[in-house]
Motif scaffolding. Structure first.
Motif, short mmCIF file in Angstrom:
data_model
loop_
_atom_site.label_atom_id
_atom_site.label_comp_id
_atom_site.label_asym_id
_atom_site.label_seq_id
_atom_site.Cartn_x
_atom_site.Cartn_y
_atom_site.Cartn_z
N MET A 52 69.12 75.09 50.10
CA MET A 52 69.35 76.72 50.30
C MET A 52 70.24 77.20 48.99
SD MET A 52 67.38 77.98 52.60
CE MET A 52 68.43 79.44 52.72
N GLU A 53 71.26 76.18 48.95
CA GLU A 53 72.37 76.54 47.91
C GLU A 53 71.49 76.85 46.69
OE1 GLU A 53 75.22 73.35 47.99
OE2 GLU A 53 75.87 74.02 49.95
N HIS A 54 70.54 76.10 45.96
CA HIS A 54 69.94 76.10 44.79
C HIS A 54 69.05 77.13 45.01
CE1 HIS A 54 70.94 72.34 42.98
NE2 HIS A 54 70.74 71.56 44.09
N LEU A 55 68.15 77.56 46.10
CA LEU A 55 67.66 78.92 46.09
C LEU A 55 68.37 80.17 46.05
CD1 LEU A 55 64.98 77.46 48.68
CD2 LEU A 55 64.61 77.84 46.37
N ILE A 56 69.58 79.99 46.68
CA ILE A 56 70.33 81.29 46.74
C ILE A 56 70.97 81.32 45.09
CG2 ILE A 56 72.51 82.39 47.43
CD1 ILE A 56 71.21 80.98 50.33
N GLN A 57 71.49 80.42 44.70
CA GLN A 57 72.02 80.60 43.33
C GLN A 57 70.98 80.67 42.23
OE1 GLN A 57 74.77 77.23 42.99
NE2 GLN A 57 75.92 77.75 44.91
N ASP A 58 69.97 80.23 42.28
CA ASP A 58 69.30 80.05 40.91
C ASP A 58 67.84 80.80 41.09
OD1 ASP A 58 71.14 78.29 39.95
OD2 ASP A 58 70.08 76.39 41.00
#
Length: 172
Positions: A62-68
């Motif tokens: 989720m962090e990767h999807l939100i940030q990137d």
């Protein structure tokens, strides 16, 4: 080999008394604070995972999807350091919880991209904003000269960690 990884000790029960007693710097206010920040940061991540009802790997996704932004399952696998099959399972779990949706890639219709849902992003942001804003306020309160010193110090701490992360792994 160090005492901790010595092959002769593999069958023995480890004791805290085996920790080295020399060569380790005495704890100080800064090193203690950095350890505490690390510990509290991990606790906050566990809290965020609990709020979103996801495990650490799914939270990282989720962090990767939100940030990137939207990622293919293959891109997500590479960022998580897992196989494509494992990333598919992560996406399946996140989709079942309503955290992500699968969409066709806008330029290559054969590909699928994973996109976080607005509701999930909003829930994560609701949890993150008090921390983000709190740290921002603290930084704004500092004189510029102190900001520069702290920023330089933190950059050097990050470099120490990156060096450790990038070091070759020793075999057993």
């Amino acid at each position: 080999m160090s005492v901790m990884t010595d092959a002769r000790n593999l069958g023995e029960v480890w004791s805290r008394d085996e920790l080295p007693t020399t060569g380790i710097p005495e704890p100080n206010e800064i090193s203690s604070s950095l350890r505490e920040i690390n510990s509290v940061s991990r606790a906050f991540e566990r809290r965020l995972g609990a709020v979103l009802a996801v495990n650490p790997t799914d939270l990282s996704a989720m962090e990767h999807l939100i940030q990137d932004g939207p990622l293919t399952p293959s891109d997500l696998a590479a960022r998580l350091g897992v196989t494509t099959a494992a990333s598919t399972l992560v996406v399946d779990r996140l989709a079942a919880l309503g955290h992500v949706e699968r969409h066709r890639h806008e330029h290559d219709r054969r590909k699928i991209v994973v996109v976080p849902t607005r509701a999930s992003v909003n829930r994560a942001i609701d949890e993150l904003m008090p921390v983000i804003m709190g740290v921002s306020r603290l930084v704004e309160e500092l004189p510029e000269s102190e900001r520069e010193v702290i920023a330089s110090f933190l950059t050097r701490v990050i470099d120490v960690y990156r060096t450790a992360v990038d070091a070759p792994l020793e075999g057993p």
